[in-house]
Design a protein around this motif. Structure first.
Motif, short mmCIF file in Angstrom:
data_model
loop_
_atom_site.label_atom_id
_atom_site.label_comp_id
_atom_site.label_asym_id
_atom_site.label_seq_id
_atom_site.Cartn_x
_atom_site.Cartn_y
_atom_site.Cartn_z
N ILE A 92 -5.88 -1.93 4.63
CA ILE A 92 -5.35 -2.75 3.54
C ILE A 92 -6.50 -3.01 2.58
CG2 ILE A 92 -4.40 -5.01 2.91
CD1 ILE A 92 -2.33 -3.38 4.29
N GLY A 93 -6.36 -2.52 1.36
CA GLY A 93 -7.45 -2.66 0.39
C GLY A 93 -6.93 -2.55 -1.02
N ASP A 94 -7.77 -1.99 -1.87
CA ASP A 94 -7.46 -1.90 -3.30
C ASP A 94 -6.15 -1.17 -3.59
OD1 ASP A 94 -9.75 -3.32 -3.86
OD2 ASP A 94 -10.94 -1.54 -4.35
N ASP A 95 -5.87 -0.08 -2.86
CA ASP A 95 -4.63 0.66 -3.12
C ASP A 95 -3.40 -0.20 -2.82
OD1 ASP A 95 -5.78 2.97 -4.10
OD2 ASP A 95 -5.93 3.90 -2.13
N PHE A 96 -3.46 -0.99 -1.77
CA PHE A 96 -2.34 -1.88 -1.46
C PHE A 96 -2.17 -2.92 -2.57
CE2 PHE A 96 -0.23 -5.50 0.45
CZ PHE A 96 0.82 -4.91 1.13
N VAL A 97 -3.27 -3.50 -3.03
CA VAL A 97 -3.22 -4.48 -4.12
C VAL A 97 -2.66 -3.84 -5.39
CG1 VAL A 97 -4.65 -5.95 -5.63
CG2 VAL A 97 -5.09 -5.87 -3.15
N ARG A 98 -3.10 -2.62 -5.68
CA ARG A 98 -2.58 -1.91 -6.86
C ARG A 98 -1.08 -1.66 -6.73
NH1 ARG A 98 -5.27 3.26 -6.96
NH2 ARG A 98 -4.01 3.67 -8.78
N ALA A 99 -0.63 -1.30 -5.54
CA ALA A 99 0.81 -1.06 -5.32
C ALA A 99 1.61 -2.34 -5.55
CB ALA A 99 1.05 -0.51 -3.92
N VAL A 100 1.14 -3.44 -5.00
CA VAL A 100 1.82 -4.73 -5.19
C VAL A 100 1.89 -5.07 -6.67
CG1 VAL A 100 1.63 -7.22 -4.81
CG2 VAL A 100 1.30 -5.63 -2.89
N ASP A 101 0.76 -4.96 -7.37
CA ASP A 101 0.73 -5.29 -8.79
C ASP A 101 1.64 -4.38 -9.61
OD1 ASP A 101 -1.01 -7.40 -8.35
OD2 ASP A 101 -2.81 -6.25 -8.89
N LEU A 102 1.64 -3.10 -9.29
CA LEU A 102 2.51 -2.15 -10.01
C LEU A 102 3.97 -2.53 -9.84
CD1 LEU A 102 2.81 0.52 -11.61
CD2 LEU A 102 2.83 1.69 -9.40
N ILE A 103 4.37 -2.79 -8.61
CA ILE A 103 5.78 -3.17 -8.36
C ILE A 103 6.09 -4.50 -9.02
CG2 ILE A 103 7.41 -3.84 -6.56
CD1 ILE A 103 5.96 -1.74 -4.75
N TYR A 104 5.22 -5.46 -8.89
CA TYR A 104 5.44 -6.80 -9.45
C TYR A 104 5.61 -6.74 -10.97
CZ TYR A 104 4.67 -11.69 -10.65
OH TYR A 104 4.80 -12.96 -11.15
N ARG A 105 4.81 -5.92 -11.63
CA ARG A 105 4.85 -5.82 -13.09
C ARG A 105 5.95 -4.91 -13.62
NH1 ARG A 105 0.72 -3.15 -14.60
NH2 ARG A 105 -0.40 -2.92 -12.67
N SER A 106 6.57 -4.12 -12.75
CA SER A 106 7.57 -3.16 -13.22
C SER A 106 8.82 -3.88 -13.72
CB SER A 106 7.94 -2.17 -12.11
OG SER A 106 8.74 -2.81 -11.14
N SER A 107 9.44 -3.29 -14.71
CA SER A 107 10.68 -3.86 -15.26
C SER A 107 11.91 -3.33 -14.55
CB SER A 107 10.76 -3.55 -16.75
OG SER A 107 10.77 -2.13 -16.95
N GLY A 108 11.73 -2.34 -13.70
CA GLY A 108 12.86 -1.72 -13.02
C GLY A 108 12.89 -2.05 -11.54
N ARG A 109 13.35 -1.08 -10.78
CA ARG A 109 13.51 -1.23 -9.34
C ARG A 109 12.47 -0.41 -8.59
NH1 ARG A 109 19.26 1.29 -9.51
NH2 ARG A 109 17.95 2.56 -10.82
N VAL A 110 12.34 -0.72 -7.32
CA VAL A 110 11.57 0.14 -6.43
C VAL A 110 12.57 1.14 -5.87
CG1 VAL A 110 10.18 0.30 -4.34
CG2 VAL A 110 10.00 -1.73 -5.80
N ILE A 111 12.33 2.41 -6.13
CA ILE A 111 13.17 3.47 -5.58
C ILE A 111 12.42 4.03 -4.39
CG2 ILE A 111 14.20 5.72 -6.00
CD1 ILE A 111 14.41 4.87 -8.96
N ILE A 112 13.06 4.03 -3.24
CA ILE A 112 12.41 4.50 -2.02
C ILE A 112 13.07 5.78 -1.56
CG2 ILE A 112 11.84 3.95 0.37
CD1 ILE A 112 11.61 1.05 -0.43
N ALA A 113 12.24 6.76 -1.20
CA ALA A 113 12.75 8.06 -0.77
C ALA A 113 12.00 8.54 0.47
CB ALA A 113 12.58 9.08 -1.89
N GLY A 114 12.74 9.20 1.34
CA GLY A 114 12.17 9.81 2.54
C GLY A 114 13.25 10.65 3.20
N ILE A 115 12.83 11.50 4.11
CA ILE A 115 13.74 12.40 4.83
C ILE A 115 13.64 12.10 6.33
CG2 ILE A 115 14.05 14.82 5.52
CD1 ILE A 115 15.15 14.46 2.82
N GLY A 116 14.73 12.24 7.04
CA GLY A 116 14.72 12.06 8.49
C GLY A 116 14.40 10.64 8.88
N LYS A 117 13.54 10.48 9.88
CA LYS A 117 13.18 9.14 10.36
C LYS A 117 12.52 8.32 9.26
CE LYS A 117 14.53 10.52 14.45
NZ LYS A 117 14.92 11.88 14.10
#
Length: 189
Positions: A24-49
């Motif tokens: 847990i470091g700068d990349d996690f903080v950047r991810a939180v800030d990016l999502i928090y500042r976004s005007s849209g939604r978090v779109i989550i994608a993955g395959i299988g499990k």
């Protein structure tokens, strides 16, 4: 043997989750800030499990004040990219980071103007190289004795998703009355 084996599974998964704390470091903080500042939604994608884990993270984010939606990568390539809009953020989940069905949609997501966050067990993977922010959710070993079934790796993905949701909940100042509005049909607490 059964009890010892079950205990070993739980210890292996616990060790996998605890190992994430060191990343847990700068990349996690950047991810939180990016999502928090976004005007849209978090779109989550993955395959299988990883896709199943993604759906659970969507449910947790939605119930705690961060609008999100699941996008199946195969369906995305057959018309569902229409749900993606400028202002959204993509969270792509793949332990190997080499899931073809997921990686093939990333250029289209980027063309739509969405930044990409990766949860991956391989920070050098194709997924990681195509992402703006990489959260390393790698684990030392799977709890599966064959080392094949996603066990510890999916637990780690889920735990990191919970960490993301809880930090965003706090950042949004999302309180118990807000939580109640999103859960009118259940007993809480």
């Amino acid at each position: 043997m059964t009890i010892e084996q079950a205990i070993d599974v739980l210890k292996t998964e616990a060790e996998g989750v605890l190992g994430l704390t060191e990343r847990i470091g700068d990349d996690f903080v950047r991810a939180v800030d990016l999502i928090y500042r976004s005007s849209g939604r978090v779109i989550i994608a993955g395959i299988g499990k990883s896709g199943i884990i993604g759906r659970k993270i969507v449910a947790t984010l939605n119930s705690t004040g961060t609008r999100s939606i699941f996008l199946h990568p195969v369906e995305a390539m057959h018309g569902d990219l229409g749900i993606v809009s400028d202002g959204d953020v993509l969270l792509a989940i793949s332990n190997s980071g080499e899931t073809d069905e997921l990686n093939i949609m990333l250029p289209s997501i980027r063309k739509a103007g969405c930044p990409i966050i990766a949860f991956t067990g391989d920070p050098r993977s194709t997924l990681a190289r195509q992402s703006d922010i990489v959260i390393d959710v790698g684990v030392a070993r799977e709890a599966c004795p064959l080392g094949l079934a996603p066990t510890t790796s999916t637990t780690a993905q889920l735990a990191m998703g919970d960490a993301l949701a809880v930090v965003l909940l706090d950042k949004h100042k999302f309180g118990s009355s807000d939580f109640q509005k999103n859960h009118p049909g259940g007993n809480l607490g």
